[in-house]
Design a protein around this motif. Structure first.
Motif, short mmCIF file in Angstrom:
data_model
loop_
_atom_site.label_atom_id
_atom_site.label_comp_id
_atom_site.label_asym_id
_atom_site.label_seq_id
_atom_site.Cartn_x
_atom_site.Cartn_y
_atom_site.Cartn_z
N UNK A 112 -5.24 5.92 1.02
CA UNK A 112 -4.50 4.66 1.05
C UNK A 112 -4.82 3.91 -0.23
N UNK A 113 -3.78 3.57 -0.99
CA UNK A 113 -3.95 2.92 -2.28
C UNK A 113 -3.25 1.57 -2.28
N UNK A 114 -3.98 0.52 -2.62
CA UNK A 114 -3.37 -0.81 -2.72
C UNK A 114 -2.76 -0.96 -4.11
N UNK A 115 -1.52 -1.42 -4.11
CA UNK A 115 -0.83 -1.63 -5.38
C UNK A 115 -1.13 -3.02 -5.92
N UNK A 128 0.84 -1.18 0.00
CA UNK A 128 0.00 0.00 0.00
C UNK A 128 0.88 1.24 0.00
N UNK A 129 0.39 2.31 -0.60
CA UNK A 129 1.08 3.59 -0.57
C UNK A 129 0.06 4.66 -0.16
N UNK A 130 0.58 5.83 0.19
CA UNK A 130 -0.27 6.96 0.54
C UNK A 130 -0.21 7.96 -0.60
N UNK A 131 -1.39 8.43 -1.03
CA UNK A 131 -1.47 9.38 -2.13
C UNK A 131 -2.09 10.68 -1.62
N UNK A 132 -1.46 11.78 -1.95
CA UNK A 132 -1.97 13.09 -1.57
C UNK A 132 -3.04 13.52 -2.55
N UNK A 133 -4.25 13.79 -2.05
CA UNK A 133 -5.32 14.19 -2.97
C UNK A 133 -5.15 15.61 -3.49
#
Length: 69
Positions: free
Chosen positions: A64-67, A9-14
């Motif tokens: 939170x984005x699952x790769x 998982x990574x964190x993405x800034x909206x």
């Protein structure tokens, strides 16, 4: 549930776009334009916990984005 592949998982800034990573020099959290230097978490709980902490400090909770494997 056990799988033979580790989840990532990574964190993405909206608002700023891109992903969040940790600067190797001063350990500050900063925006990264690509996944190459993104901060990777191996559990969903870990990613969500850090996203909430970042939201408390910075005023905006990252996604939170699952790769994909």
């Amino acid at each position: 549930m056990h799988t033979k592949y580790a989840e990532r998982y990574v964190l993405r800034s909206s608002s700023a776009g891109g992903y969040l990573g940790v600067n190797a020099v001063d350990q500050h959290i900063e925006r990264q334009p690509s996944l190459d230097k993104a901060w990777i978490f191996h559990t969903h709980d870990g990613a969500v916990t850090h996203a909430r902490w970042i939201g408390e400090v910075h005023g905006e909770t990252p996604d939170v984005v699952k790769l994909d494997q």
